[in-house]
Motif scaffolding. Structure first.
Motif, PDB file in Angstrom:
ATOM      1  N   VAL A 140       0.846  -1.195   0.000  1.00  0.00           N
ATOM      2  CA  VAL A 140       0.000   0.000   0.000  1.00  0.00           C
ATOM      3  C   VAL A 140       0.882   1.246   0.000  1.00  0.00           C
ATOM      4  O   VAL A 140       1.710   1.421   0.893  1.00  0.00           O
ATOM      5  N   GLY A 141       0.721   2.067  -1.027  1.00  0.00           N
ATOM      6  CA  GLY A 141       1.393   3.363  -1.039  1.00  0.00           C
ATOM      7  C   GLY A 141       2.882   3.325  -1.331  1.00  0.00           C
ATOM      8  O   GLY A 141       3.587   4.310  -1.113  1.00  0.00           O
ATOM      9  N   GLY A 142       3.384   2.178  -1.830  1.00  0.00           N
ATOM     10  CA  GLY A 142       4.810   2.085  -2.102  1.00  0.00           C
ATOM     11  C   GLY A 142       5.157   2.458  -3.531  1.00  0.00           C
ATOM     12  O   GLY A 142       4.278   2.719  -4.353  1.00  0.00           O
ATOM     13  N   PRO A 143       6.432   2.442  -3.874  1.00  0.00           N
ATOM     14  CA  PRO A 143       6.886   2.960  -5.169  1.00  0.00           C
ATOM     15  C   PRO A 143       6.436   2.161  -6.385  1.00  0.00           C
ATOM     16  O   PRO A 143       6.516   2.678  -7.508  1.00  0.00           O
ATOM     17  N   HIS A 144       5.965   0.933  -6.186  1.00  0.00           N
ATOM     18  CA  HIS A 144       5.546   0.134  -7.341  1.00  0.00           C
ATOM     19  C   HIS A 144       4.054   0.264  -7.621  1.00  0.00           C
ATOM     20  O   HIS A 144       3.498  -0.522  -8.397  1.00  0.00           O
ATOM     21  N   ILE A 145       3.437   1.239  -7.020  1.00  0.00           N
ATOM     22  CA  ILE A 145       2.000   1.424  -7.154  1.00  0.00           C
ATOM     23  C   ILE A 145       1.636   1.748  -8.598  1.00  0.00           C
ATOM     24  O   ILE A 145       2.354   2.478  -9.300  1.00  0.00           O
ATOM     25  N   ARG A 146       0.513   1.188  -9.058  1.00  0.00           N
ATOM     26  CA  ARG A 146       0.022   1.421 -10.431  1.00  0.00           C
ATOM     27  C   ARG A 146      -0.902   2.646 -10.454  1.00  0.00           C
ATOM     28  O   ARG A 146      -1.326   3.132  -9.412  1.00  0.00           O
ATOM     29  N   ASP A 147      -1.246   3.059 -11.651  1.00  0.00           N
ATOM     30  CA  ASP A 147      -2.151   4.211 -11.789  1.00  0.00           C
ATOM     31  C   ASP A 147      -3.510   3.956 -11.136  1.00  0.00           C
ATOM     32  O   ASP A 147      -4.167   4.889 -10.686  1.00  0.00           O
ATOM     33  N   ASP A 148      -3.934   2.671 -11.091  1.00  0.00           N
ATOM     34  CA  ASP A 148      -5.237   2.385 -10.485  1.00  0.00           C
ATOM     35  C   ASP A 148      -5.138   2.237  -8.967  1.00  0.00           C
ATOM     36  O   ASP A 148      -6.060   1.742  -8.328  1.00  0.00           O
ATOM     37  N   GLN A 149      -3.979   2.630  -8.421  1.00  0.00           N
ATOM     38  CA  GLN A 149      -3.751   2.653  -6.976  1.00  0.00           C
ATOM     39  C   GLN A 149      -3.518   1.275  -6.366  1.00  0.00           C
ATOM     40  O   GLN A 149      -3.376   1.169  -5.155  1.00  0.00           O
TER      41      GLN A 149
END
Lengths: 277, 89
Positions: free
Chosen positions: A189-198
């Motif tokens: 959650v909320g890390g650097p690998h997050i996608r555009d869809d969250q």
């Protein structure tokens, strides 16, 4: 004496109730939660003992228990853990059973904390929303810290589950008790690998490994693989697996009636049911 | 550096409605009582989640900053900024 009648594992995406409400009967997530709910209804428990990860709502770094039992008359949620489409519920707590688990734990040399006043976040509200929507069943939360490292060891969580099972089976009365494990196999959650869809791409290798070990009852192999490093690689909430490990301690040799990964595999979620019948 | 202070600020954003309101009206004042360095305060005020990440803030807690739209952060801005840490060697 009380008896365990079933055990269930699900994730707890805070957006799931809204997603399923919008999707209607064709929602795949709705269908898979429903498959678990049918097992819950088939065994019809009186009370749910829930191995859960508090998401910095009941606890914070100022006072972070490793293991904590909830023993209050009632609770509610999600309180401050507000999400669109996530309903609020008042939920009864089986305070007497909670106190019994706490006392038994101490007698069995588990240094458990207890909370007599708390709120519950999405990690308990979401499974209850899908598995026990009438909210008629009281709960007993048993929190395991899998979100703020360092974590307890997998073997200790497994032993905790065994202790909880024995404590339930020594509880006078005829209560039908089910165990619930809330949490993912992989998510960040909320890390650097997050996608555009969250969302964040799950560690599917780990997710599949965990599913297969549970499906085949290879619990020692699973526990040996559960290191803090491996969990961190699977995401900042992958420590929720420790809730499942505790459940596995309670179910002992039983194999699951179902353990399925979420359709689409966009999330590292598993849905499972064990039956005692 | 106070990792506890970083995490506490993120935590209060969700748990303390009064703190959230003060953040909108007077962000520097709201942060004044927290055990933060000047660099940490600047990073919060600018919604600089990449710097907060490098300073050791817990990402689960940091994600709440955009949920509650503090320091001007939207989800898209959070996502764009946090991804820049992947460029760190």
């Amino acid at each position: 004496m009380a008896e365990i009648v079933g055990a269930f594992g699900t994730p707890h995406m805070p957006t799931a109730p809204g997603e399923v409400a919008r999707g209607g009967p064709s929602s795949e997530v709705g269908q898979i939660f429903d498959a678990v709910r049918q097992h819950v209804d088939a065994v019809d428990p009186d009370v749910l003992v829930i191995f859960d990860t508090d998401h910095f709502q009941a606890f914070f770094f100022d006072n972070m228990p490793t293991f904590c039992v909830g023993a209050a008359p009632r609770t509610y949620g999600p309180a401050e853990d507000v999400w669109p489409g996530l309903p609020s519920y008042d939920v009864r707590v089986d305070e007497a059973l909670g106190r019994h688990l706490h006392r038994t734990g101490l007698e069995q040399e588990f240094d458990l904390a207890v909370s007599q006043e708390f709120t519950i976040d999405h990690s308990i509200i979401v499974p209850l929303h899908f598995l026990s929507p009438a909210m008629q069943r009281p709960i007993v939360p048993v929190w395991i810290n899998g979100i703020a490292p360092p974590f307890p060891r997998a073997k200790r969580c497994h032993a905790l589950g065994k202790m909880v099972r024995a404590a339930i089976e020594a509880w006078p009365g005829n209560q039908r008790v089910a165990i619930l494990a809330s949490g993912v196999f992989s998510n960040d959650v909320g890390g650097p690998h997050i996608r555009d869809d969250q969302t964040t791409p799950p560690d599917l290798e780990w997710t599949r490994f965990v599913q297969q070990r549970i499906k085949q009852g290879e619990i020692n192999d699973l526990m040996n693989a559960v290191t803090e490093e491996r969990l961190r690689a699977a995401g900042n909430v992958a420590g929720e697996l420790l809730n499942w490990i505790a459940l596995l301690g309670a179910v002992d040799d039983r194999l699951p009636r179902m353990i399925e990964l979420e359709p689409g595999l966009r999330r590292g979620n598993a849905y499972a049911a064990w039956r005692w019948d | 550096m106070s990792v506890y202070g970083l995490n506490k600020a993120c935590h209060l954003v969700q748990m303390d409605a009064g703190f959230r309101e003060r953040l909108q009206a007077d962000p520097a004042g709201a942060l004044a009582d927290l055990p933060l360095t000047d660099e940490e305060r600047r990073a919060f005020m600018e919604g600089d989640v990449a710097t907060l990440y490098r300073l050791g803030a817990n990402t689960f807690l940091m994600w709440r900053l955009q949920r509650f739209r503090v320091f001007g952060l939207t989800a898209d801005e959070y996502i764009a900024r946090i991804r820049t840490v992947l460029d760190d060697s």
